[in-house]
Design an enzyme around this catalytic site. Structure first.
Site, PDB file in Angstrom:
ATOM      1  N   GLY A   1       0.843  -1.192   0.000  1.00 59.51           N
ATOM      2  CA  GLY A   1       0.000   0.000   0.000  1.00 59.51           C
ATOM      3  C   GLY A   1       0.874   1.235   0.000  1.00 59.51           C
ATOM      4  O   GLY A   1       2.096   1.150   0.190  1.00 59.51           O
TER       5      GLY A   1
ATOM      6  N   GLN B   1       3.230   9.876   1.798  1.00 55.38           N
ATOM      7  CA  GLN B   1       4.528   9.234   1.589  1.00 55.38           C
ATOM      8  C   GLN B   1       5.244   9.753   0.341  1.00 55.38           C
ATOM      9  O   GLN B   1       6.453   9.540   0.195  1.00 55.38           O
ATOM     10  CB  GLN B   1       4.387   7.710   1.494  1.00 55.38           C
ATOM     11  CG  GLN B   1       4.010   7.070   2.828  1.00 55.38           C
ATOM     12  CD  GLN B   1       3.904   5.566   2.696  1.00 55.38           C
ATOM     13  OE1 GLN B   1       2.891   5.053   2.269  1.00 55.38           O
ATOM     14  NE2 GLN B   1       4.968   4.859   3.035  1.00 55.38           N
TER      15      GLN B   1
ATOM     16  N   CYS C   1       7.109  -0.930   6.184  1.00 54.44           N
ATOM     17  CA  CYS C   1       6.624   0.319   5.587  1.00 54.44           C
ATOM     18  C   CYS C   1       7.688   0.835   4.628  1.00 54.44           C
ATOM     19  O   CYS C   1       8.876   0.826   4.966  1.00 54.44           O
ATOM     20  CB  CYS C   1       6.358   1.345   6.688  1.00 54.44           C
ATOM     21  SG  CYS C   1       5.743   2.913   6.041  1.00 54.44           S
ATOM     22  N   LEU C   2       7.260   1.293   3.470  1.00 54.47           N
ATOM     23  CA  LEU C   2       8.207   1.799   2.474  1.00 54.47           C
ATOM     24  C   LEU C   2       8.929   3.055   2.958  1.00 54.47           C
ATOM     25  O   LEU C   2       9.989   3.388   2.445  1.00 54.47           O
ATOM     26  CB  LEU C   2       7.488   2.078   1.152  1.00 54.47           C
ATOM     27  CG  LEU C   2       6.873   0.839   0.490  1.00 54.47           C
ATOM     28  CD1 LEU C   2       6.015   1.245  -0.697  1.00 54.47           C
ATOM     29  CD2 LEU C   2       7.947  -0.150   0.067  1.00 54.47           C
TER      30      LEU C   2
ATOM     31  N   HIS D   1      -2.946   0.466   8.567  1.00 54.52           N
ATOM     32  CA  HIS D   1      -1.585   0.984   8.397  1.00 54.52           C
ATOM     33  C   HIS D   1      -1.597   2.200   7.466  1.00 54.52           C
ATOM     34  O   HIS D   1      -1.014   3.245   7.787  1.00 54.52           O
ATOM     35  CB  HIS D   1      -0.680  -0.123   7.831  1.00 54.52           C
ATOM     36  CG  HIS D   1       0.712   0.322   7.520  1.00 54.52           C
ATOM     37  ND1 HIS D   1       1.820  -0.143   8.191  1.00 54.52           N
ATOM     38  CD2 HIS D   1       1.179   1.205   6.598  1.00 54.52           C
ATOM     39  CE1 HIS D   1       2.906   0.456   7.706  1.00 54.52           C
ATOM     40  NE2 HIS D   1       2.542   1.274   6.718  1.00 54.52           N
TER      41      HIS D   1
ATOM     42  N   HIS E   1      -1.085   6.708   8.105  1.00 53.72           N
ATOM     43  CA  HIS E   1      -0.238   7.713   7.441  1.00 53.72           C
ATOM     44  C   HIS E   1      -0.969   9.044   7.299  1.00 53.72           C
ATOM     45  O   HIS E   1      -0.347  10.105   7.298  1.00 53.72           O
ATOM     46  CB  HIS E   1       0.177   7.229   6.046  1.00 53.72           C
ATOM     47  CG  HIS E   1       1.313   6.242   6.045  1.00 53.72           C
ATOM     48  ND1 HIS E   1       2.580   6.579   6.424  1.00 53.72           N
ATOM     49  CD2 HIS E   1       1.361   4.925   5.694  1.00 53.72           C
ATOM     50  CE1 HIS E   1       3.379   5.517   6.302  1.00 53.72           C
ATOM     51  NE2 HIS E   1       2.659   4.500   5.861  1.00 53.72           N
TER      52      HIS E   1
HETATM   53 NI    NI Z   1       3.565   2.618   5.514  1.00 55.34          NI
END
Ligand code: NI
Length: 185
Positions: free
Chosen positions: A47, A52, A107-108, A149, A153
């Protein structure tokens, strides 16, 4: 269409409370979604949330319609673009209260690490797609975890802020040495 840079933990833009989307079905919104899909696919993410990539809007994407190499054992989650989401914790049938379950997340924006994070096992979520059509679902387990999740963000929360047992927080390469070498974030 473009792969955008993913912000890493420590960047203050990840800690903002995102603004609601007010205009649907615009070229600008469709271009943002397209860039986010390209970026998520390039990173093999489960995701991605607009903050982000530095965009201060309540928009998340998730799901792959196919097994994800970063989470090979996770069941497929339908590809979804979810805007202005609202999550409601639900009790499982037969239970009085919502149940919280610990499981692994990455998480990226926090590359190379995983932790066990508590999430509500069953939720209802509502929001809109990019055309402004409503989305409403009741989901459980991995699907519910991914949504919680990503929506975190939008509140400026990264998963390490929810970790309560730091013995269950570490490097992916140490915790899961057999995992695909490409799955390093
Ligand atoms: Ni994340």
């Amino acid at each position: 269409m473009a792969v955008r840079d993913i912000l890493l933990m420590g960047d203050p833009r990840l800690f903002r409370v995102a603004k609601p989307v007010t205009a649907f079905d615009t070229d600008e919104l469709h271009l943002l979604v397209s860039d986010m899909l390209d970026t998520m696919h390039a990173a093999n993410g489960a995701g991605l949330a607009a903050p982000q990539i530095g965009v201060d809007l309540q928009l998340v994407i998730f799901g792959t319609n196919a097994p994800n190499p970063r989470y090979p054992l996770a069941p497929p989650v339908p590809r979804t673009v979810l805007i202005n989401p609202v999550i409601t914790p639900l009790a499982a049938p037969g239970d009085a209260d919502p149940q919280w379950v610990d499981d692994w997340e990455g998480c990226l924006s926090v590359p190379g690490l995983r932790a066990k994070v508590p999430r509500c096992q069953r939720i209802h979520y509502a929001g809109f797609d990019p055309f402004g059509d409503p989305i409403e679902r009741t989901v459980e387990d991995f699907h519910a975890r991914v949504v919680q999740h990503e929506c975190d963000h939008l509140q400026g929360k990264l998963y390490p802020m929810r970790v309560h047992d730091f013995t269950q927080f570490g490097f992916t390469s140490v915790l899961f040495p057999g995992l695909d070498a490409a799955a390093d974030d």
